[in-house]
Design a protein around this motif. Structure first.
Motif, mmCIF file in Angstrom:
data_model
loop_
_atom_site.group_PDB
_atom_site.id
_atom_site.type_symbol
_atom_site.label_atom_id
_atom_site.label_comp_id
_atom_site.label_asym_id
_atom_site.label_seq_id
_atom_site.Cartn_x
_atom_site.Cartn_y
_atom_site.Cartn_z
ATOM 1 N N ARG A 1 -72.864 -50.694 27.367
ATOM 2 C CA ARG A 1 -72.156 -51.757 28.087
ATOM 3 C C ARG A 1 -70.928 -51.261 28.862
ATOM 4 O O ARG A 1 -70.650 -51.718 29.958
ATOM 5 N N ILE B 1 -70.299 -48.937 30.669
ATOM 6 C CA ILE B 1 -70.455 -48.328 32.005
ATOM 7 C C ILE B 1 -70.051 -49.281 33.123
ATOM 8 O O ILE B 1 -69.674 -48.851 34.204
ATOM 9 N N SER B 2 -70.106 -50.585 32.850
ATOM 10 C CA SER B 2 -69.689 -51.531 33.900
ATOM 11 C C SER B 2 -68.196 -51.369 34.206
ATOM 12 O O SER B 2 -67.727 -51.719 35.281
ATOM 13 N N ASN B 3 -67.437 -50.808 33.236
ATOM 14 C CA ASN B 3 -66.015 -50.517 33.481
ATOM 15 C C ASN B 3 -65.801 -49.044 33.803
ATOM 16 O O ASN B 3 -64.686 -48.529 33.690
ATOM 17 N N GLY B 4 -66.873 -48.340 34.124
ATOM 18 C CA GLY B 4 -66.743 -46.915 34.442
ATOM 19 C C GLY B 4 -66.480 -46.050 33.220
ATOM 20 O O GLY B 4 -65.924 -44.954 33.335
ATOM 21 N N GLN C 1 -79.154 -47.581 35.839
ATOM 22 C CA GLN C 1 -77.773 -47.105 35.892
ATOM 23 C C GLN C 1 -77.435 -46.300 34.629
ATOM 24 O O GLN C 1 -76.808 -45.240 34.698
ATOM 25 N N GLN C 2 -77.871 -46.823 33.476
ATOM 26 C CA GLN C 2 -77.674 -46.097 32.204
ATOM 27 C C GLN C 2 -78.292 -44.700 32.287
ATOM 28 O O GLN C 2 -77.692 -43.711 31.885
ATOM 29 N N ASP D 1 -82.968 -49.246 32.100
ATOM 30 C CA ASP D 1 -81.784 -49.567 32.896
ATOM 31 C C ASP D 1 -81.443 -48.332 33.739
ATOM 32 O O ASP D 1 -80.973 -47.314 33.232
ATOM 33 N N THR E 1 -74.329 -44.406 26.851
ATOM 34 C CA THR E 1 -74.178 -45.002 28.191
ATOM 35 C C THR E 1 -74.581 -46.474 28.108
ATOM 36 O O THR E 1 -75.580 -46.902 28.692
#
Ligand code: ATP
Ligand code: MG
Length: 615
Positions: A576, A578-581, A528-529, A526, A574
């Motif tokens: 789930r 992370i989708s909420n910052g 982004q992770q 992933d 890092t």
């Protein structure tokens, strides 16, 4: 550091040869690796821990004004012969690795450094103006331990901080000693350990006192006796206490009784229906002095009490000079084979009385050569050395052996049937449940501890033996007054684990953890992770939060398990969130988990770590 690039191998199962939790965990988590008996490699994670402990020690030593140096590990035998310890360390205790170089010079690998430091002091200290002086080093020590065990706890090669102070007088020594006491207290507090300073046996070395620092843990090899009012704490080897009062004797007249099959105190007391406190027990010890002479010591002590062999060793050392000896090479309860060597006839074991006749000892003395007669070499002294413990001095109408198998005497008294031996000693073992001497209302309690440090007021033992003197203000030449202060760096590091772990692994105190934080990427595919993890990893390290990055291509579960096992204080995931910052941050010790905005992670972690380190 990236786990993908580290020598990082964890084991699922406990190693077969590890007995205590800290030893198992350090091996499983890849901190140490056994190379031979009592010989370990400190792998990268362990080395970081050891360096942290060393740094705390260094800071606290420097704060007292002590100066760091590094002394040689190869030590010429001459120095040890001057101090008189070559024979005891290579033969009696046999704890020193000794070797010969190709020119046939004898050398040893340093188990400790009193001899080396005293030589330096002899050469370099001239005047009281140079005093006080305190030198220390942090270095590998070598000891041929008879039973190396528990990983780094008792190794044959281990890291110690040792300091040696030189003072002009007792008062100055006490001041340095007190500073070292405080420094040790600070080291252990900063390392996050629960500990107790206890009075310790200073053995035959004498000196005016020593204390050990014990990290409290069930697996500890030492027993500590203490009172809850905080007024008393001592190693059991040294501890004193008040025994229970003896019960009144049921016997009023002296008699010999047949008591078949009563070789033990328990059996005699049952058979005669009397309390063990009314029995005088007589225990034989075989003492080999350094001149080769064997002396049979007979210790009379109350039936309900045990002999403390450390105290007995000290008492028998005091008697050495009357046999032309200085120290004891060996002290043991003689085995049957050993008895055959000196007993003239079968001993009435289990039925011995305080006055057992000297004719039980073979009179080999007359058969010896005149040279051997002088030195005592190889012979057995023709008389028992009779010692009586304080616990039996006031007994009335007591029970004891009749010097005949299957018989005891009852209703005996000192000064009537038995002569009270001249040498009255305190060799009883204090134990939990006894009353305290400072306040008989306080009951002695027991705890287990790991000795991590020992501080010692040495006095002039080494300076006198090796001629290390200085000139005092009055222009007189005096021996230097010394102190020595040891602290086991590698033992301390493992003791920290022994005090702090759970079923999932190690829980390092923040101050000595190899890293403060670990950033775990649950899924390295992933992008982004990975990106957020890389950024946090870089920023945390830049901010001084020592951070690992678990960037291995492994399942998240495996990574979480490993992070728990190696005991890093904070785990940053890092996942789930992370989708909420945000990222998930888990505290190893409490397992408390919270989501923290990504841009606050560095400052939050930095704050926690400084707080935990007390900065
Ligand atoms: P012990 O009674 O445990 O053998 P010691 O009395 O021999 O210890 P010192 O000579 O006073 O110990 O050494 C100072 C410190 O070094 C000890 O307090 C301990 O922390 C550490 N130490 C001693 N022996 C070992 C060893 N074999 N392995 C690891 N550390 C040790
Ligand atoms: Mg030792």
């Amino acid at each position: 550091m990236r786990l993908s690039q580290m020598l990082f191998i964890t084991l699922r199962d406990d190693p077969a040869d590890a007995e205590i939790p800290s030893h198992k965990l350090l091996i499983r988590a890849g901190y140490i690796r056994r190379i031979g008996s009592g010989i370990y490699a400190y792998l990268p994670l362990m080395w970081r821990v050891l360096q942290k402990v060393s740094q705390i020690v260094r800071e606290e030593m420097n704060a007292t004004g002590a100066q760091e140096c590094l002394l040689p590990q190869l030590q010429p035998s001459e120095l040890w012969k001057e101090s008189g310890r070559w024979d005891t360390y290579t033969k009696a205790e046999g704890i020193m690795f000794a070797l010969q170089d190709r020119r046939e010079q004898e050398l040893a690998l340093g188990p400790t450094h009193e001899e080396v430091i005293t030589t330096i002091a002899r050469d370099m200290i001239r005047s009281y103006r140079q005093l006080p002086l305190n030198l220390y080093q942090i270095q590998t020590k070598f000891r041929d331990e008879i039973r190396p065990r528990f990983g780094l706890m008792r190794g044959r090669e281990f890291i110690m901080k040792d300091a040696y102070s030189f003072n002009a007088n007792e008062e100055s020594l006490k001041k340095t000693y007190q500073q070292m006491y405080q420094a040790y207290t600070n080291v252990l507090q900063r390392s996050g350990l629960a500990f107790r300073a206890v009075q310790a046996d200073s053995g035959a070395i004498g000196g005016s006192g020593s204390q050990e620092f014990m990290v409290l843990a069930e697996a500890g090899e030492d027993e500590v006796l203490y009172t809850e009012d905080g007024q008393y704490a001592a190693n059991v080897e040294k501890a004193v206490s008040l025994p229970f009062d003896a019960e009144p004797s049921p016997f009023s007249t002296y008699e010999k009784r047949e008591t078949p099959g009563t070789e033990t105190i328990e059996k005699v007391s049952q058979f005669l229906k009397c309390s063990p406190t009314q029995i005088v027990k007589n225990v034989l010890y075989q003492t080999v002095y350094d001149n080769g002479l064997t002396v049979m010591a007979l210790v009379s002590i109350r039936g309900d009490q045990e002999v403390n062999e450390v105290k007995l060793h000290n008492e028998l050392t005091k008697q050495a000079s009357q046999y032309g000896a200085k120290t004891i090479l060996n002290l043991s309860v003689p085995s049957t084979e050993a008895q055959e060597k000196w007993a003239a006839k079968l001993l009435p074991l289990g039925y011995i009385a305080p006055d057992i006749g000297d004719e039980y000892i073979q009179n080999q003395f007359n058969n010896l050569s005149s040279g051997a007669k002088k030195t005592g070499e190889g012979s057995v002294h023709p008389k028992f050395l009779r010692l009586v413990d304080k616990t039996v001095v006031d007994l009335k109408n007591f029970v004891t052996g009749a010097n005949e198998s299957g018989y005891h005497v009852v209703g005996a008294n000192w000064g009537v049937q038995f002569k009270l031996p001249d040498i009255i000693v305190d060799v009883r073992k204090a134990k939990a449940g006894d009353r305290a001497i400072h306040n008989p209302e306080q009951t002695i309690k027991s705890a287990r501890g790991i000795e991590v440090g020992h501080i010692f007021q040495l006095g002039t033992k080494y300076s006198q033996a090796m001629g290390a003197t200085y000139t005092n203000e009055q222009g007189e030449e005096k021996p230097l007054i010394m102190g020595c202060y040891g602290l086991g760096v590698s033992r301390l590091a493992q003791a920290a684990v022994e005090q702090s772990y759970d079923q999932d692994g190690i829980i390092w105190p923040v101050a000595i953890a190899p890293y403060h934080a670990i950033v775990t990427i649950p899924n390295i595919n992933d992008a982004q992770q990975v990106e957020i993890a890389e950024k946090l990893y870089t920023e945390l390290n830049q901010a001084g939060v020592e951070t690992l990055l678990d960037d291995r291509n492994e399942r998240a579960g495996v990574k979480f398990k490993d992070a728990d096992l190696i005991g890093i204080p904070y785990r940053i995931v890092t996942g789930r969130a992370i989708s909420n910052g945000k990222v998930e941050v888990v505290e190893r010790q409490t397992r408390k988990s919270q989501e923290i905005p990504i841009n606050e992670v560095v400052s939050t972690l930095k704050g926690w770590i400084d707080l935990a380190k007390g900065e």
